[in-house]
Design an enzyme around this catalytic site. Structure first.
Site, short mmCIF file in Angstrom:
data_model
loop_
_atom_site.label_atom_id
_atom_site.label_comp_id
_atom_site.label_asym_id
_atom_site.label_seq_id
_atom_site.Cartn_x
_atom_site.Cartn_y
_atom_site.Cartn_z
N ARG A 154 13.76 -38.59 32.37
CA ARG A 154 13.34 -37.97 33.63
C ARG A 154 13.66 -38.94 34.77
O ARG A 154 13.76 -40.15 34.58
CB ARG A 154 11.84 -37.69 33.62
CG ARG A 154 11.36 -36.76 32.51
CD ARG A 154 9.85 -36.63 32.54
NE ARG A 154 9.34 -35.73 31.51
CZ ARG A 154 8.93 -36.10 30.31
NH1 ARG A 154 8.96 -37.38 29.98
NH2 ARG A 154 8.48 -35.22 29.44
N LYS A 178 5.29 -39.46 30.69
CA LYS A 178 4.04 -38.99 31.28
C LYS A 178 2.86 -39.61 30.54
O LYS A 178 2.85 -39.68 29.32
CB LYS A 178 3.98 -37.47 31.22
CG LYS A 178 5.06 -36.79 32.07
CD LYS A 178 4.99 -35.29 31.97
CE LYS A 178 6.05 -34.64 32.85
NZ LYS A 178 6.03 -33.17 32.76
N HIS A 249 17.49 -33.65 36.71
CA HIS A 249 17.02 -32.78 35.64
C HIS A 249 18.18 -32.03 34.99
O HIS A 249 18.11 -31.68 33.82
CB HIS A 249 15.97 -31.80 36.16
CG HIS A 249 15.15 -31.18 35.08
ND1 HIS A 249 14.29 -31.92 34.29
CD2 HIS A 249 15.08 -29.91 34.61
CE1 HIS A 249 13.71 -31.13 33.39
NE2 HIS A 249 14.18 -29.91 33.57
N ARG A 252 19.29 -34.28 32.29
CA ARG A 252 18.32 -34.24 31.17
C ARG A 252 18.54 -32.98 30.35
O ARG A 252 18.57 -33.02 29.11
CB ARG A 252 16.91 -34.28 31.75
CG ARG A 252 15.78 -34.17 30.71
CD ARG A 252 14.46 -34.48 31.40
NE ARG A 252 13.30 -34.05 30.63
CZ ARG A 252 12.74 -34.76 29.66
NH1 ARG A 252 13.25 -35.91 29.30
NH2 ARG A 252 11.65 -34.31 29.03
N HIS A 275 8.80 -34.69 24.65
CA HIS A 275 7.97 -33.50 24.75
C HIS A 275 6.81 -33.58 23.75
O HIS A 275 7.03 -33.82 22.57
CB HIS A 275 8.79 -32.23 24.44
CG HIS A 275 9.71 -31.85 25.56
ND1 HIS A 275 10.82 -31.05 25.35
CD2 HIS A 275 9.70 -32.14 26.88
CE1 HIS A 275 11.44 -30.87 26.51
NE2 HIS A 275 10.77 -31.53 27.44
N TYR A 284 15.08 -25.01 25.46
CA TYR A 284 16.49 -25.39 25.58
C TYR A 284 17.38 -24.63 24.61
O TYR A 284 18.59 -24.59 24.78
CB TYR A 284 16.64 -26.90 25.33
CG TYR A 284 16.09 -27.76 26.41
CD1 TYR A 284 16.89 -28.21 27.45
CD2 TYR A 284 14.74 -28.12 26.42
CE1 TYR A 284 16.37 -29.01 28.46
CE2 TYR A 284 14.22 -28.91 27.42
CZ TYR A 284 15.04 -29.35 28.43
OH TYR A 284 14.52 -30.14 29.44
#
Length: 303
Positions: A154, A178, A249, A252, A275, A284
């Protein structure tokens, strides 16, 4: 007065503030947020050659909102920004300061497509070849783009990457996503070479002691911002002559899609993307299915 030097005056920010507080009766919190949002719009508009609100086009507004999304702003924040823009233009039109409202067709975050476009392998190669590597900063730009495509990181992870987290001998990188969750991602030979060249030859020229151990620095020697990374990729896409909209993005998403097209296991891709939920990675796979349909249609004798 040169209004180019006074965006608040050119964009009637103080008049808008008075309107919100005195006529609309909004809370001080809303007034503060909406005024900040309009100033943010004014700053973006200036970069697009629009010095006054009536010069901003609906296309520029849409690009502005997409830029906020690319920078990682939360959907709730972007919805408030859109609300501020709509309120602002209603004020301008109502007061006779603008003849039209370019915000009428602005989309809210829930209306956006879930995924950005994907670059083909040829387009990625053109993007990677775009920076003029005779220039020191272009070597940094090439390294950043190579690393982004190699790892699927990211934009926030790219600009917070530390020197100690690139494990050159192991061909790996430690990426903190994150919630400061750490993951280990393989880095290809070309990307490692590009980053190594930048770290060895270029980065020391800019590091004046303010780099905090961050890999990617700006020309002032401080860590590159998310906006800076976004602009580097956008500029490279323009130099490469790409017509698709290319953002951090996009790289990514392209990273994940190319792995899946090559037969990578979905759970391995999930791990590399960071994720928490496999369902997020499965978004995806719709591109992968489109790719398979294209292959079938191209090569099957009875398709």
């Amino acid at each position: 007065m040169d209004l180019a030097l006074a965006p608040d005056a050119a964009f009637r920010v103080e008049q808008f503030r008075d309107y919100l507080a005195l006529e609309a009766g909004d809370s001080p919190h809303t007034v503060t947020n909406y005024v900040r949002d309009v100033r943010r719009l004014a700053g973006y508009a200036a970069t697009q050659g629009a010095g006054r609100p009536q010069e901003v086009t609906s296309t520029q507004l849409r690009e502005f909102i997409y830029a906020l999304k690319d920078l990682g702003l939360a959907p709730a924040t972007i919805r408030r920004q859109i609300s501020a823009i709509r309120t602002y233009y209603r004020f301008l039109v109502g007061e006779g300061h603008a003849a039209r409202d370019p915000s009428e067709r602005l989309e809210s975050p829930h209306q956006w497509r879930r995924l950005p476009s994907v670059l083909t392998v040829t387009e990625i190669e053109r993007l990677l070849a775009a920076p003029n590597t005779d220039e020191p900063l272009a070597i940094r730009d090439g390294a950043l783009i190579e690393f982004a495509y190699a790892t699927g990181a990211r934009v926030s992870e790219l600009v917070s990457l530390k020197l100690q987290d690139v494990l050159f001998e192991d061909g790996l990188a430690r990426i903190f996503g994150k919630g400061a969750k750490e993951r280990i991602v393989p880095v290809g030979r070309r990307a490692l070479g590009s980053v190594a060249l930048y770290v060895r030859e270029i980065r020391p020229r800019f590091d004046t002691g303010k780099g905090r151990g961050i890999v990617f620095l700006n020309a002032r020697g401080t860590p590159l911002s998310r906006v800076g990374a976004w602009m580097i990729i956008k500029r490279a896409a323009r130099l490469a002559g790409l017509t698709k909209r290319v953002t951090p993005h996009t790289l990514r998403h392209t990273f994940a899609t190319h792995l899946l097209e090559g037969g990578a296991d979905l759970r391995a891709v999930q791990e590399m993307l960071g994720h928490a939920d496999l369902a997020t990675t499965q978004l995806y796979t719709h591109v992968d299915r489109e790719y398979l349909r294209t292959v079938h249609k191209t090569y099957h004798p009875r398709s």
